[in-house]
Design a protein around this motif. Structure first.
Motif, PDB file in Angstrom:
ATOM      1  N   HIS A   1      38.126  52.064  36.349  1.00  0.00           N
ATOM      2  CA  HIS A   1      36.785  51.655  35.943  1.00  0.00           C
ATOM      3  C   HIS A   1      36.523  52.213  34.548  1.00  0.00           C
ATOM      4  CE1 HIS A   1      35.195  49.713  39.520  1.00  0.00           C
ATOM      5  NE2 HIS A   1      35.837  50.615  40.236  1.00  0.00           N
ATOM      6  N   GLY A   2      36.433  51.348  33.582  1.00  0.00           N
ATOM      7  CA  GLY A   2      36.192  51.775  32.212  1.00  0.00           C
ATOM      8  C   GLY A   2      37.421  51.769  31.335  1.00  0.00           C
ATOM      9  N   ALA A   3      38.611  51.531  31.908  1.00  0.00           N
ATOM     10  CA  ALA A   3      39.835  51.643  31.117  1.00  0.00           C
ATOM     11  C   ALA A   3      40.276  50.335  30.477  1.00  0.00           C
ATOM     12  CB  ALA A   3      40.974  52.188  31.980  1.00  0.00           C
TER      13      ALA A   3
ATOM     14  N   GLY B   1      35.215  44.276  41.212  1.00  0.00           N
ATOM     15  CA  GLY B   1      34.492  45.078  40.236  1.00  0.00           C
ATOM     16  C   GLY B   1      35.278  45.273  38.951  1.00  0.00           C
ATOM     17  N   LEU B   2      36.601  45.518  39.091  1.00  0.00           N
ATOM     18  CA  LEU B   2      37.423  45.717  37.911  1.00  0.00           C
ATOM     19  C   LEU B   2      37.595  44.415  37.131  1.00  0.00           C
ATOM     20  CD1 LEU B   2      40.204  48.097  39.254  1.00  0.00           C
ATOM     21  CD2 LEU B   2      38.196  48.675  37.894  1.00  0.00           C
ATOM     22  N   TYR B   3      37.714  43.299  37.850  1.00  0.00           N
ATOM     23  CA  TYR B   3      37.841  42.010  37.173  1.00  0.00           C
ATOM     24  C   TYR B   3      36.585  41.721  36.356  1.00  0.00           C
ATOM     25  CZ  TYR B   3      37.648  36.997  36.453  1.00  0.00           C
ATOM     26  OH  TYR B   3      37.498  35.759  35.881  1.00  0.00           O
ATOM     27  N   GLU B   4      35.430  41.920  36.949  1.00  0.00           N
ATOM     28  CA  GLU B   4      34.184  41.668  36.222  1.00  0.00           C
ATOM     29  C   GLU B   4      34.074  42.568  34.997  1.00  0.00           C
ATOM     30  OE1 GLU B   4      31.307  42.317  39.221  1.00  0.00           O
ATOM     31  OE2 GLU B   4      31.556  40.332  40.169  1.00  0.00           O
ATOM     32  N   GLN B   5      34.473  43.803  35.157  1.00  0.00           N
ATOM     33  CA  GLN B   5      34.445  44.740  34.039  1.00  0.00           C
ATOM     34  C   GLN B   5      35.392  44.291  32.935  1.00  0.00           C
ATOM     35  OE1 GLN B   5      34.718  49.134  34.792  1.00  0.00           O
ATOM     36  NE2 GLN B   5      36.610  48.858  33.667  1.00  0.00           N
TER      37      GLN B   5
END
Length: 325
Positions: A226-228, A254-258
């Motif tokens: 998350h954030g990378a 969540g990671l895909y959306e980010q």
């Protein structure tokens, strides 16, 4: 020279290195004297090594004195080595210069001296070396010194280094985390993630977390991921990002959306197309066509400028095999 003459020649060479008054062939600078002593070190017998240490200790310039003592230390008798290393470390800590504008400028030399010393220091002297690195005034040199020490620090000093680094400027924190990541024991990896997550700038935080990714166990991967995602700027960062994607065969929602938010934030078309092309294989299957469409749109925007960028052939090479027939 013949064995029976060798000690006499070495004695003369050492005398020349020690001569500051011009009674013989003069070595005119502290730096030259240090270079001569380091070159002699491996060839000197024990009694001449003691003299060489005395010569090194008499060098007035702290940076040259540190270099000479560091070069001699591995060759002196074991019972004297710690004393010589302590002297070298004191010399490194004494490196301090002023520029014409009254700014401290000795940081790079101190960082070099501490880095050269690090492989030879026992833990108690590493503690002193770490304090000397932290006290370095020049910010970039302070980070360089910490990077040089990191591979040799025991866990307790790595903890101290990470805790103190959290107060540095954002990019200095990122540099420290990237350098220390391969040397972190499992117990300190959560602390490294927490330090990275304190960075307020999204881009710098993403780069810091990305630097940790390949050194994290599965149990910590999702937290760091998350954030990378950032659309790596350098080849090393692109490699680290790819390593992260390989470890997450299909991105969780969540990671895909980010990741897509990151893509949308990349202003220039070329790096946005590159990022989306590399992201597409790891997108959820039902979202892959969306990623490819956005990648193609970025390619179109780039080509629409009428100038083919040097990055475009590589982007198309990544993107091409993923497109439906």
């Amino acid at each position: 020279v013949a064995a029976e003459r060798r000690k006499d020649v070495l004695t003369r060479a050492l005398a020349a290195a020690a001569d500051t008054k011009g009674s013989g062939p003069l070595i005119s600078s502290s730096a030259q004297r240090a270079t001569a002593l380091v070159a002699l070190a491996a060839q000197l017998p024990v009694d001449l090594l003691d003299q060489a240490v005395a010569v090194a200790d008499s060098i007035s310039d702290a940076a040259s004195r540190a270099r000479a003592l560091t070069g001699l230390a591995p060759h002196v008798a074991a019972e004297r080595r710690k004393d010589v290393l302590t002297r070298a470390l004191a010399a490194a800590a004494a490196i301090f210069r002023w520029s014409v504008s009254l700014e401290p400028t000795g940081g790079p030399e101190r960082a070099t001296a501490l880095t050269d010393l690090a492989p030879h220091l026992p833990d108690d002297l590493l503690d002193i070396a770490l304090s000397s690195a932290i006290a370095t005034h020049h910010e970039a040199s302070r980070v360089d010194a910490l990077i040089g020490l990191a591979p040799y620090l025991p866990d307790v000093l790595l903890t101290r280094m990470l805790t103190i680094a959290a107060d540095f400027d954002a990019d200095d924190v990122r540099r420290v985390l990237a350098s220390v990541a391969p040397h972190l024991p499992v117990s300190l990896r959560p602390l490294a993630i927490e330090v990275a997550k304190t960075l307020k700038n999204d881009f710098t935080r993403g780069r810091a977390l990305l630097a940790l990714i390949s050194h994290l166990p599965e149990s910590l991967l999702a937290e760091a991921a998350h954030g990378a995602f950032l659309g790596g700027a350098s080849e090393a960062e692109k490699y680290q990002e790819q390593e992260l994607l390989k470890r997450l065969p299909h991105l969780r929602t969540g990671l895909y959306e980010q990741a897509m938010e990151r893509a949308a934030a990349i202003v220039d078309a070329d790096p946005r197309a590159d990022y989306l092309a590399r992201l597409a294989p790891y997108a959820p299957i039902d979202q892959r066509s969306t990623v490819l469409s956005q990648a193609l749109a970025a390619v179109g925007a780039s080509l629409g400028r009428g100038i083919l960028s040097s990055a475009m052939p590589q982007i198309l090479a990544v993107l091409g095999p993923q497109l439906p027939a």
